[in-house]
Design a protein around this motif. Sequence first.
Motif, PDB file in Angstrom:
ATOM      1  N   PRO A  16       0.802  -1.219   0.000  1.00 40.46           N
ATOM      2  CA  PRO A  16       0.000   0.000   0.000  1.00 40.46           C
ATOM      3  C   PRO A  16       0.839   1.275   0.000  1.00 40.46           C
ATOM      4  O   PRO A  16       1.987   1.270   0.436  1.00 40.46           O
ATOM      5  CB  PRO A  16      -0.784  -0.114   1.313  1.00 40.46           C
ATOM      6  N   ASN A  17       0.262   2.349  -0.491  1.00 38.16           N
ATOM      7  CA  ASN A  17       0.855   3.688  -0.393  1.00 38.16           C
ATOM      8  C   ASN A  17      -0.225   4.657   0.072  1.00 38.16           C
ATOM      9  O   ASN A  17      -1.323   4.679  -0.477  1.00 38.16           O
ATOM     10  CB  ASN A  17       1.408   4.134  -1.744  1.00 38.16           C
ATOM     11  N   VAL A  18       0.109   5.441   1.088  1.00 36.33           N
ATOM     12  CA  VAL A  18      -0.843   6.393   1.668  1.00 36.33           C
ATOM     13  C   VAL A  18      -0.378   7.795   1.304  1.00 36.33           C
ATOM     14  O   VAL A  18       0.775   8.143   1.574  1.00 36.33           O
ATOM     15  CB  VAL A  18      -0.884   6.210   3.204  1.00 36.33           C
ATOM     16  N   ALA A  19      -1.243   8.612   0.703  1.00 37.04           N
ATOM     17  CA  ALA A  19      -0.827   9.967   0.294  1.00 37.04           C
ATOM     18  C   ALA A  19      -1.997  10.948   0.392  1.00 37.04           C
ATOM     19  O   ALA A  19      -3.109  10.636  -0.045  1.00 37.04           O
ATOM     20  CB  ALA A  19      -0.292   9.944  -1.135  1.00 37.04           C
ATOM     21  N   PRO A  20      -1.759  12.133   0.954  1.00 36.84           N
ATOM     22  CA  PRO A  20      -2.796  13.175   0.914  1.00 36.84           C
ATOM     23  C   PRO A  20      -3.014  13.609  -0.531  1.00 36.84           C
ATOM     24  O   PRO A  20      -2.044  13.822  -1.258  1.00 36.84           O
ATOM     25  CB  PRO A  20      -2.183  14.330   1.714  1.00 36.84           C
ATOM     26  N   LEU A  21      -4.261  13.736  -0.910  1.00 41.38           N
ATOM     27  CA  LEU A  21      -4.567  14.134  -2.289  1.00 41.38           C
ATOM     28  C   LEU A  21      -5.878  14.913  -2.312  1.00 41.38           C
ATOM     29  O   LEU A  21      -6.835  14.528  -1.632  1.00 41.38           O
ATOM     30  CB  LEU A  21      -4.715  12.881  -3.155  1.00 41.38           C
ATOM     31  N   PRO A  34      -2.797  13.216  -9.569  1.00 40.47           N
ATOM     32  CA  PRO A  34      -1.458  13.158  -8.954  1.00 40.47           C
ATOM     33  C   PRO A  34      -0.377  13.684  -9.888  1.00 40.47           C
ATOM     34  O   PRO A  34      -0.426  13.445 -11.094  1.00 40.47           O
ATOM     35  CB  PRO A  34      -1.264  11.660  -8.694  1.00 40.47           C
ATOM     36  N   PHE A  35       0.576  14.410  -9.309  1.00 43.35           N
ATOM     37  CA  PHE A  35       1.694  14.930 -10.108  1.00 43.35           C
ATOM     38  C   PHE A  35       2.626  13.801 -10.521  1.00 43.35           C
ATOM     39  O   PHE A  35       2.694  12.764  -9.860  1.00 43.35           O
ATOM     40  CB  PHE A  35       2.510  15.943  -9.282  1.00 43.35           C
ATOM     41  N   ARG A  36       3.319  14.020 -11.601  1.00 46.64           N
ATOM     42  CA  ARG A  36       4.423  13.150 -12.017  1.00 46.64           C
ATOM     43  C   ARG A  36       5.711  13.661 -11.407  1.00 46.64           C
ATOM     44  O   ARG A  36       5.926  14.886 -11.471  1.00 46.64           O
ATOM     45  CB  ARG A  36       4.610  13.281 -13.542  1.00 46.64           C
ATOM     46  N   SER A  38       5.006  10.340  -8.964  1.00 45.08           N
ATOM     47  CA  SER A  38       4.562  10.021  -7.604  1.00 45.08           C
ATOM     48  C   SER A  38       4.154   8.552  -7.568  1.00 45.08           C
ATOM     49  O   SER A  38       3.785   7.970  -8.591  1.00 45.08           O
ATOM     50  CB  SER A  38       3.406  10.922  -7.174  1.00 45.08           C
ATOM     51  N   VAL A  39       4.231   7.992  -6.378  1.00 47.05           N
ATOM     52  CA  VAL A  39       3.870   6.576  -6.211  1.00 47.05           C
ATOM     53  C   VAL A  39       2.383   6.401  -6.528  1.00 47.05           C
ATOM     54  O   VAL A  39       1.978   5.429  -7.177  1.00 47.05           O
ATOM     55  CB  VAL A  39       4.187   6.108  -4.770  1.00 47.05           C
ATOM     56  N   THR A  40       1.568   7.370  -6.084  1.00 38.96           N
ATOM     57  CA  THR A  40       0.125   7.285  -6.336  1.00 38.96           C
ATOM     58  C   THR A  40      -0.152   7.185  -7.837  1.00 38.96           C
ATOM     59  O   THR A  40      -0.944   6.345  -8.280  1.00 38.96           O
ATOM     60  CB  THR A  40      -0.589   8.522  -5.748  1.00 38.96           C
ATOM     61  N   LEU A  41       0.506   8.016  -8.604  1.00 43.24           N
ATOM     62  CA  LEU A  41       0.320   8.009 -10.058  1.00 43.24           C
ATOM     63  C   LEU A  41       0.718   6.650 -10.639  1.00 43.24           C
ATOM     64  O   LEU A  41      -0.028   6.043 -11.414  1.00 43.24           O
ATOM     65  CB  LEU A  41       1.166   9.126 -10.673  1.00 43.24           C
ATOM     66  N   ARG A  68       6.134   9.818   7.327  1.00 40.80           N
ATOM     67  CA  ARG A  68       5.482   8.816   8.200  1.00 40.80           C
ATOM     68  C   ARG A  68       4.277   8.264   7.463  1.00 40.80           C
ATOM     69  O   ARG A  68       3.183   8.794   7.571  1.00 40.80           O
ATOM     70  CB  ARG A  68       5.059   9.481   9.517  1.00 40.80           C
ATOM     71  N   LYS A  69       4.498   7.184   6.720  1.00 33.87           N
ATOM     72  CA  LYS A  69       3.444   6.694   5.817  1.00 33.87           C
ATOM     73  C   LYS A  69       2.794   5.410   6.310  1.00 33.87           C
ATOM     74  O   LYS A  69       1.896   4.887   5.677  1.00 33.87           O
ATOM     75  CB  LYS A  69       4.055   6.465   4.438  1.00 33.87           C
ATOM     76  N   ASP A  70       3.285   4.910   7.439  1.00 33.65           N
ATOM     77  CA  ASP A  70       2.857   3.602   7.900  1.00 33.65           C
ATOM     78  C   ASP A  70       1.668   3.723   8.850  1.00 33.65           C
ATOM     79  O   ASP A  70       1.809   3.581  10.064  1.00 33.65           O
ATOM     80  CB  ASP A  70       4.064   2.935   8.588  1.00 33.65           C
ATOM     81  N   LYS A 103       2.345  16.872 -16.920  1.00 33.82           N
ATOM     82  CA  LYS A 103       2.666  17.111 -15.511  1.00 33.82           C
ATOM     83  C   LYS A 103       1.724  16.389 -14.558  1.00 33.82           C
ATOM     84  O   LYS A 103       2.133  15.880 -13.534  1.00 33.82           O
ATOM     85  CB  LYS A 103       2.546  18.616 -15.208  1.00 33.82           C
ATOM     86  N   ARG A 104       0.431  16.388 -14.924  1.00 32.05           N
ATOM     87  CA  ARG A 104      -0.568  15.979 -13.941  1.00 32.05           C
ATOM     88  C   ARG A 104      -1.758  15.307 -14.631  1.00 32.05           C
ATOM     89  O   ARG A 104      -2.787  15.956 -14.868  1.00 32.05           O
ATOM     90  CB  ARG A 104      -1.031  17.239 -13.219  1.00 32.05           C
ATOM     91  N   PRO A 105      -1.634  14.009 -14.949  1.00 34.43           N
ATOM     92  CA  PRO A 105      -2.759  13.312 -15.579  1.00 34.43           C
ATOM     93  C   PRO A 105      -3.973  13.285 -14.640  1.00 34.43           C
ATOM     94  O   PRO A 105      -3.806  13.374 -13.420  1.00 34.43           O
ATOM     95  CB  PRO A 105      -2.231  11.888 -15.788  1.00 34.43           C
TER      96      PRO A 105
HETATM   97  C1  LIG Z   1      -3.645  18.677   1.627  1.00 33.74           C
HETATM   98  C2  LIG Z   1      -2.760  18.124   0.532  1.00 33.74           C
HETATM   99  C3  LIG Z   1      -3.293  17.900  -0.746  1.00 33.74           C
HETATM  100  C4  LIG Z   1      -2.504  17.384  -1.772  1.00 33.74           C
HETATM  101  N1  LIG Z   1      -3.046  17.153  -3.009  1.00 33.74           N
HETATM  102  C5  LIG Z   1      -2.273  16.648  -3.994  1.00 33.74           C
HETATM  103  C6  LIG Z   1      -2.802  16.394  -5.297  1.00 33.74           C
HETATM  104  O1  LIG Z   1      -3.978  16.623  -5.566  1.00 33.74           O
HETATM  105  N2  LIG Z   1      -1.965  15.876  -6.233  1.00 33.74           N
HETATM  106  C7  LIG Z   1      -0.651  15.591  -5.948  1.00 33.74           C
HETATM  107  O2  LIG Z   1       0.056  15.107  -6.817  1.00 33.74           O
HETATM  108  N3  LIG Z   1      -0.138  15.834  -4.745  1.00 33.74           N
HETATM  109  C8  LIG Z   1      -0.904  16.343  -3.764  1.00 33.74           C
HETATM  110  N4  LIG Z   1      -0.375  16.585  -2.530  1.00 33.74           N
HETATM  111  C9  LIG Z   1       1.035  16.271  -2.296  1.00 33.74           C
HETATM  112  C10 LIG Z   1       1.217  14.785  -2.203  1.00 33.74           C
HETATM  113  O3  LIG Z   1       0.624  14.234  -1.058  1.00 33.74           O
HETATM  114  C11 LIG Z   1       2.713  14.550  -2.217  1.00 33.74           C
HETATM  115  O4  LIG Z   1       3.208  15.008  -3.445  1.00 33.74           O
HETATM  116  C12 LIG Z   1       3.103  13.155  -2.048  1.00 33.74           C
HETATM  117  O5  LIG Z   1       4.487  13.151  -1.889  1.00 33.74           O
HETATM  118  C13 LIG Z   1       2.808  12.220  -3.211  1.00 33.74           C
HETATM  119  O6  LIG Z   1       2.958  11.026  -2.607  1.00 33.74           O
HETATM  120  P1  LIG Z   1       3.275   9.670  -3.309  1.00 33.74           P
HETATM  121  O7  LIG Z   1       4.586   9.775  -4.059  1.00 33.74           O
HETATM  122  O8  LIG Z   1       3.366   8.794  -2.117  1.00 33.74           O
HETATM  123  O9  LIG Z   1       2.140   9.349  -4.214  1.00 33.74           O
HETATM  124  C14 LIG Z   1      -1.149  17.097  -1.510  1.00 33.74           C
HETATM  125  C15 LIG Z   1      -0.621  17.340  -0.229  1.00 33.74           C
HETATM  126  C16 LIG Z   1      -1.417  17.844   0.784  1.00 33.74           C
HETATM  127  C17 LIG Z   1      -0.826  18.090   2.130  1.00 33.74           C
END
Ligand SMILES: Cc1cc2nc3c(=O)[nH]c(=O)nc-3n(C[C@H](O)[C@H](O)[C@H](O)COP(=O)(O)O)c2cc1C
Length: 193
Positions: A16-21, A34-36, A38-41, A68-70, A103-105
């Motif tokens: 798993p990968n946990v990310a704010p988005l 998600p930006f390029r 990134s793990v989410t992408l 702190r992703k765990d 940049k951002r699909p």
């Molecule tokens: C509130 C908040 C919203 C975010 N929204 C986005 C988003 O919409 N797209 C994105 O690429 N990163 C967003 N980010 C930043 C990602 O969480 C950050 O780039 C992260 O490192 C990507 O994680 P990953 O590589 O684990 O996928 C956001 C961060 C915060 C704190």
Amino acid sequence: MIYETVVVTHDRDGNPNVAPLGIREQDGMIVLAPFRPSVTLQNLAVTGEAVVNMTDDVAVIAGCLTGRKDWPLVPVEHVRGARLAQALAHVECRVERVEEDEKRPRFFCRRVHEQTHAPFKGFNRAQAAVLELAILVSRLHMLPMEKIDREIEYLKIALEKTAGERERLGWSWLMERVEAHRRATHAGEGSIA
Ligand SMILES: Cc1cc2nc3c(=O)[nH]c(=O)nc-3n(C[C@H](O)[C@H](O)[C@H](O)COP(=O)(O)O)c2cc1C
């Protein structure tokens, strides 16, 4: 309108990968951008599945941004993957189509299943302040130090008046990053002089 959530994806092996988005809604679909790189992408492209979590635990958001992703996860049933254990609600999603972008699909996701686990308790200013600090921290390299300090001074008012333990914890993790950035900036200035 954009809602700030925590998205759990997984790789081909189920890690798993946990990310704010931030998520948007369009035509009944959830749009993830998600930006390029990134793990989410990467995970969305490989598996086509995601779990969107609505949480009021800003420590999770601050934690993810500070390495702190765990976080405790619970398996979900309608897509492969997991949700945050402390989610107030979650949506299990499947990617229906992708709008490619350099940049951002944009991933348009269909809701497969959604569930509420706990009630929304109301607005909290300290949570909003931690969220804003998280955004500032994600842009440290782009912002002048004076602007960062000015915004922190303002956000601190809400923190001091209304925070609970999770908000203070998230704030402290983010402030460690701000201070490390300040030291690095000063060190850089020193070496130029
Ligand atoms: C509130 C908040 C919203 C975010 N929204 C986005 C988003 O919409 N797209 C994105 O690429 N990163 C967003 N980010 C930043 C990602 O969480 C950050 O780039 C992260 O490192 C990507 O994680 P990953 O590589 O684990 O996928 C956001 C961060 C915060 C704190």
